[in-house]
Scaffold this active site. Structure first.
Site, PDB file in Angstrom:
ATOM      1  N   GLU A   5      46.175  43.198  45.194  1.00 13.54           N
ATOM      2  CA  GLU A   5      46.887  42.079  44.544  1.00 13.54           C
ATOM      3  C   GLU A   5      48.391  42.181  44.945  1.00 13.54           C
ATOM      4  O   GLU A   5      48.896  43.209  45.096  1.00 13.54           O
ATOM      5  CB  GLU A   5      47.001  42.151  42.944  1.00 13.54           C
ATOM      6  CG  GLU A   5      45.434  42.033  42.422  1.00 13.54           C
ATOM      7  CD  GLU A   5      45.655  42.557  40.808  1.00 13.54           C
ATOM      8  OE1 GLU A   5      46.495  42.073  40.093  1.00 13.54           O
ATOM      9  OE2 GLU A   5      44.686  43.263  40.694  1.00 13.54           O
ATOM     10  N   ASP A  39      40.402  36.874  40.562  1.00 12.40           N
ATOM     11  CA  ASP A  39      41.486  36.484  39.422  1.00 12.40           C
ATOM     12  C   ASP A  39      42.434  35.258  39.748  1.00 12.40           C
ATOM     13  O   ASP A  39      43.589  35.042  38.987  1.00 12.40           O
ATOM     14  CB  ASP A  39      42.208  37.731  38.962  1.00 12.40           C
ATOM     15  CG  ASP A  39      42.736  38.480  39.801  1.00 12.40           C
ATOM     16  OD1 ASP A  39      42.781  38.063  41.030  1.00 12.40           O
ATOM     17  OD2 ASP A  39      42.921  39.885  39.416  1.00 12.40           O
ATOM     18  N   GLU A  66      50.884  49.802  41.805  1.00 12.63           N
ATOM     19  CA  GLU A  66      49.709  50.463  41.032  1.00 12.63           C
ATOM     20  C   GLU A  66      48.765  51.005  42.012  1.00 12.63           C
ATOM     21  O   GLU A  66      48.521  50.331  43.184  1.00 12.63           O
ATOM     22  CB  GLU A  66      49.001  49.129  40.368  1.00 12.63           C
ATOM     23  CG  GLU A  66      48.007  49.490  39.584  1.00 12.63           C
ATOM     24  CD  GLU A  66      47.413  48.126  38.945  1.00 12.63           C
ATOM     25  OE1 GLU A  66      48.129  47.340  38.471  1.00 12.63           O
ATOM     26  OE2 GLU A  66      46.232  48.078  38.476  1.00 12.63           O
ATOM     27  N   ASP A  68      46.077  53.216  37.241  1.00 10.80           N
ATOM     28  CA  ASP A  68      44.885  52.382  36.755  1.00 10.80           C
ATOM     29  C   ASP A  68      43.636  53.089  36.900  1.00 10.80           C
ATOM     30  O   ASP A  68      43.320  53.896  36.001  1.00 10.80           O
ATOM     31  CB  ASP A  68      45.010  51.180  37.362  1.00 10.80           C
ATOM     32  CG  ASP A  68      43.485  49.969  36.946  1.00 10.80           C
ATOM     33  OD1 ASP A  68      42.859  50.411  35.983  1.00 10.80           O
ATOM     34  OD2 ASP A  68      43.340  49.254  37.659  1.00 10.80           O
ATOM     35  N   LYS A  87      43.540  49.150  30.235  1.00  5.70           N
ATOM     36  CA  LYS A  87      42.585  48.056  30.021  1.00  5.70           C
ATOM     37  C   LYS A  87      41.589  48.448  28.853  1.00  5.70           C
ATOM     38  O   LYS A  87      41.218  49.814  28.661  1.00  5.70           O
ATOM     39  CB  LYS A  87      41.660  48.347  31.508  1.00  5.70           C
ATOM     40  CG  LYS A  87      42.277  47.584  32.641  1.00  5.70           C
ATOM     41  CD  LYS A  87      41.322  48.016  33.809  1.00  5.70           C
ATOM     42  CE  LYS A  87      42.019  47.317  35.090  1.00  5.70           C
ATOM     43  NZ  LYS A  87      41.272  47.924  36.433  1.00  5.70           N
ATOM     44  N   SER A 111      46.422  44.932  30.561  1.00  4.41           N
ATOM     45  CA  SER A 111      45.881  44.351  31.632  1.00  4.41           C
ATOM     46  C   SER A 111      44.531  43.727  31.210  1.00  4.41           C
ATOM     47  O   SER A 111      43.778  44.142  30.417  1.00  4.41           O
ATOM     48  CB  SER A 111      45.469  45.444  32.721  1.00  4.41           C
ATOM     49  OG  SER A 111      44.669  44.990  33.879  1.00  4.41           O
ATOM     50  N   HIS A 112      44.201  42.590  32.015  1.00  5.42           N
ATOM     51  CA  HIS A 112      42.873  42.045  31.985  1.00  5.42           C
ATOM     52  C   HIS A 112      42.109  42.716  32.952  1.00  5.42           C
ATOM     53  O   HIS A 112      42.214  43.741  33.425  1.00  5.42           O
ATOM     54  CB  HIS A 112      43.095  40.461  32.452  1.00  5.42           C
ATOM     55  CG  HIS A 112      43.375  40.539  33.940  1.00  5.42           C
ATOM     56  ND1 HIS A 112      43.091  39.387  34.863  1.00  5.42           N
ATOM     57  CD2 HIS A 112      44.123  41.353  34.737  1.00  5.42           C
ATOM     58  CE1 HIS A 112      43.788  39.559  36.025  1.00  5.42           C
ATOM     59  NE2 HIS A 112      44.087  40.958  36.046  1.00  5.42           N
ATOM     60  N   LYS A 133      49.502  41.871  32.688  1.00  9.16           N
ATOM     61  CA  LYS A 133      49.119  41.528  33.975  1.00  9.16           C
ATOM     62  C   LYS A 133      47.573  40.847  33.692  1.00  9.16           C
ATOM     63  O   LYS A 133      46.608  41.300  32.917  1.00  9.16           O
ATOM     64  CB  LYS A 133      48.530  42.721  34.861  1.00  9.16           C
ATOM     65  CG  LYS A 133      47.872  42.411  36.042  1.00  9.16           C
ATOM     66  CD  LYS A 133      47.750  43.711  37.016  1.00  9.16           C
ATOM     67  CE  LYS A 133      46.374  43.855  37.530  1.00  9.16           C
ATOM     68  NZ  LYS A 133      46.407  44.879  38.400  1.00  9.16           N
TER      69      LYS A 133
HETATM   70  P1  PGA Z   1      39.162  45.220  37.901  1.00 11.11           P
HETATM   71  O1  PGA Z   1      40.606  45.671  38.152  1.00 11.11           O
HETATM   72  O2  PGA Z   1      38.579  44.663  39.084  1.00 11.11           O
HETATM   73  O3  PGA Z   1      38.719  46.575  37.910  1.00 11.11           O
HETATM   74  O4  PGA Z   1      39.035  44.415  36.864  1.00 11.11           O
HETATM   75  C1  PGA Z   1      41.683  44.899  38.144  1.00 11.11           C
HETATM   76  C2  PGA Z   1      42.794  45.925  38.530  1.00 11.11           C
HETATM   77  O5  PGA Z   1      42.753  46.810  39.278  1.00 11.11           O
HETATM   78  O6  PGA Z   1      43.961  45.603  37.829  1.00 11.11           O
HETATM   79 ZN    ZN Z   2      44.288  47.830  39.219  1.00  9.74          ZN
END
Ligand code: PGA
Ligand code: ZN
Length: 491
Positions: A209, A252, A341, A366, A391, A418-419, A442
């Site tokens: 991202e 996302d 991140e 994360d 998360k 975070s989502h 986020k």
């Molecule tokens: P995810 O990751 O695809 O495991 O939900 C989102 C993220 O790394 O922030």
């Molecule tokens: Zn992440």
């Protein structure tokens, strides 16, 4: 039992008389409505019923939804889920039957709620969140919530939290603040995903991202506008450079042009695309850039393969940890990158620490931390990183999520609520980020319904009061609303 005995047993005459007297004292225009509300308040709001079902998330993959009932009404919540999973996080319980939803069904988790959890929680007071969460933890008995499923437990925990807020007749964010003992609410700086790569998109971009942070906005409403405008300018920039198909989106909502390794490594993606779009908005330094590298996804042994999605890769371009540090240093110095991140693999503690020690940007854990208190504790002790990506489904209950935020804040870390890439319209994390003043949220791109459910204002008439989202929360707080802005790291 005679009628009189029944009336006496429940003290009905006295309760009705009290309600009528209260209506008279209030000189209400609608005494019947007043009396019915008065009587409702007199009944303790315990859980009367819990009903779970399997629904689909934003990726079309099954997840758990719960309706939790008290005499105040029905409170609905659902669990998100993501691409990355690890051995130290709570278990997202899946049925595993390949013939049904490719093994991703959550019928077992649903059954656990409708039978075991429901039986254990009926009659409990919804304002006592930690007792509800503890009752589920005791029932599960496993370290990683593998018996009942963290997806089952989290959906119930969030639904109970919403019911607890309704019982206290306070907004959800306020109830969460009270549960944690906090008083300073703040509206978080949103980290909008504008470009998607990694496992979230079918392009060649290795990093997951590129995000924009409107740190210079004066309020959340303005931050949302800045995010939306930048996103639309970015669409135009990408169309010019890559053609309209470059504007297909990732999981996302970030745009997913086919940025090659060379383009990324020469920083073209950031300089000529994102910076160009920010330049066209005129916001310039008010918007900072963050990236989620999600480097675990392309770590091969001790090397990093920035070509991991390219069909014709030669294997010549693997980067060492030191090469990656050099690249991050240049990104931070030249392109206002303020937060990175998961810059390295989740077990590459040494390189994360070396990079974080340079003190040039926020370094967010994360996959490194997995929202796990033991891993967070180690990272604090060893000064591995300086921010937590929280998360809630990686930990599994609201109470434990509040605890890890406290743990991170006590260490003076930044906190990003975070989502997950698999989301629903549940906007719980919006209230969570305000109530705990995490300073950053986020929740994906400034588009797509399941992402906007967190950022957006919802029509109050259609929602129970506890479902207020960030714009609505800001409006409701009025003069009291504080946007984290420049204090995004230590709100
Ligand atoms: P995810 O990751 O695809 O495991 O939900 C989102 C993220 O790394 O922030
Ligand atoms: Zn992440």
């Amino acid at each position: 039992m005679s009628v009189q005995e029944y009336l006496d047993k429940h003290m009905l005459s006295r309760k009705i008389e009290d309600a009528v007297n209260a209506a008279v004292r209030a000189k209400t225009m609608d005494p019947v409505l007043f009396i019915s509300n008065h009587m409702r308040k007199a009944v303790p709001s315990v859980i009367t019923k819990i009903k779970a079902r399997q629904i689909l998330d934003s990726r079309g993959i099954p997840t758990v939804e719960v309706d939790l009932y008290t005499n105040k009404g029905m409170f609905r919540a659902s669990a998100p889920s993501g691409d990355s999973t690890g051995m130290n996080e709570a278990v997202d319980l899946r049925d595993g039957d390949k013939g049904t939803y490719l093994g991703n069904g959550v019928i077992k988790a649903v059954k656990n709620i409708n039978e075991k959890i429901s039986e254990a929680l009926i009659g409990m007071d919804t304002t006592l969140q930690s007792q509800i969460d503890q009752a589920m933890i005791d029932l599960d008995k496993t370290e990683r919530k593998g018996e009942l499923g963290a997806n089952a437990m989290l959906a119930v925990s969030i639904a109970a939290c919403k019911a607890g807020a309704a019982e206290k007749e306070v907004p959800l964010y306020k109830h969460i603040a009270e549960l944690s003992g906090k008083t300073n609410l703040s509206l978080p700086v949103p980290a909008f995903t504008v470009i998607s790569g990694g496992k979230h998109a079918g392009n060649n971009l290795a990093i997951q991202e590129i995000m924009i942070l409107p740190i210079g906005a004066s309020k959340f409403e303005e931050a949302l506008q800045m995010g939306s405008e930048t996103y639309h300018h970015l669409k135009a920039v990408i169309t010019e450079k890559y053609g309209p198909h470059g504007c297909n989106v990732g999981e996302d909502g970030g745009l997913a042009p086919n940025i090659s390794r060379q383009d990324f490594y020469s920083y073209d993606a950031i300089s000529s695309i994102v910076k160009e779009a920010i330049g066209r908005t005129g916001y310039n330094e008010k918007i900072k850039i963050a990236i989620d590298v999600a480097a675990t996804d392309f770590c091969i042994g001790t090397k990093y393969d920035l070509d991991f999605k390219s069909p014709n890769k030669s294997g010549q371009n693997f980067k060492s940890g030191e090469d990656m540090i050099k690249m991050y240093k240049e990104l931070c110095n030249d392109y206002s990158i303020v937060s990175i991140e998961d810059p390295f693999d989740r077990e590459d503690w040494d390189h994360v620490k070396n990079f974080s020690g340079l003190g040039i940007c926020q370094v967010v854990g994360d996959d490194l931390l997995m929202s796990n208190p033991k891993r967070i504790e180690r990272a604090i002790r060893e000064s591995t990183c300086n921010a937590l990506l929280l998360k809630v489904n990686r930990i599994g209950t609201v109470t434990e999520a509040i605890e890890v935020v406290k743990q991170a804040k006590d260490a003076h870390w930044g906190v990003v609520t975070s989502h997950r890439c698999g989301e629903t319209e549940d906007s719980f994390i919006a209230d969570f980020s305000v109530g705990l003043a995490t300073g950053q949220i986020k929740a994906g791109a400034p588009c797509r319904g399941e992402r906007l459910a967190k950022y957006n204002q919802e029509d109050l008439k259609l929602m129970v009061q506890s479902f207020l989202q960030l714009l609505r929360i800001e409006e409701e707080l009025g003069d009291q609303a504080v946007y984290a802005g420049e204090d995004w790291r230590l709100s």
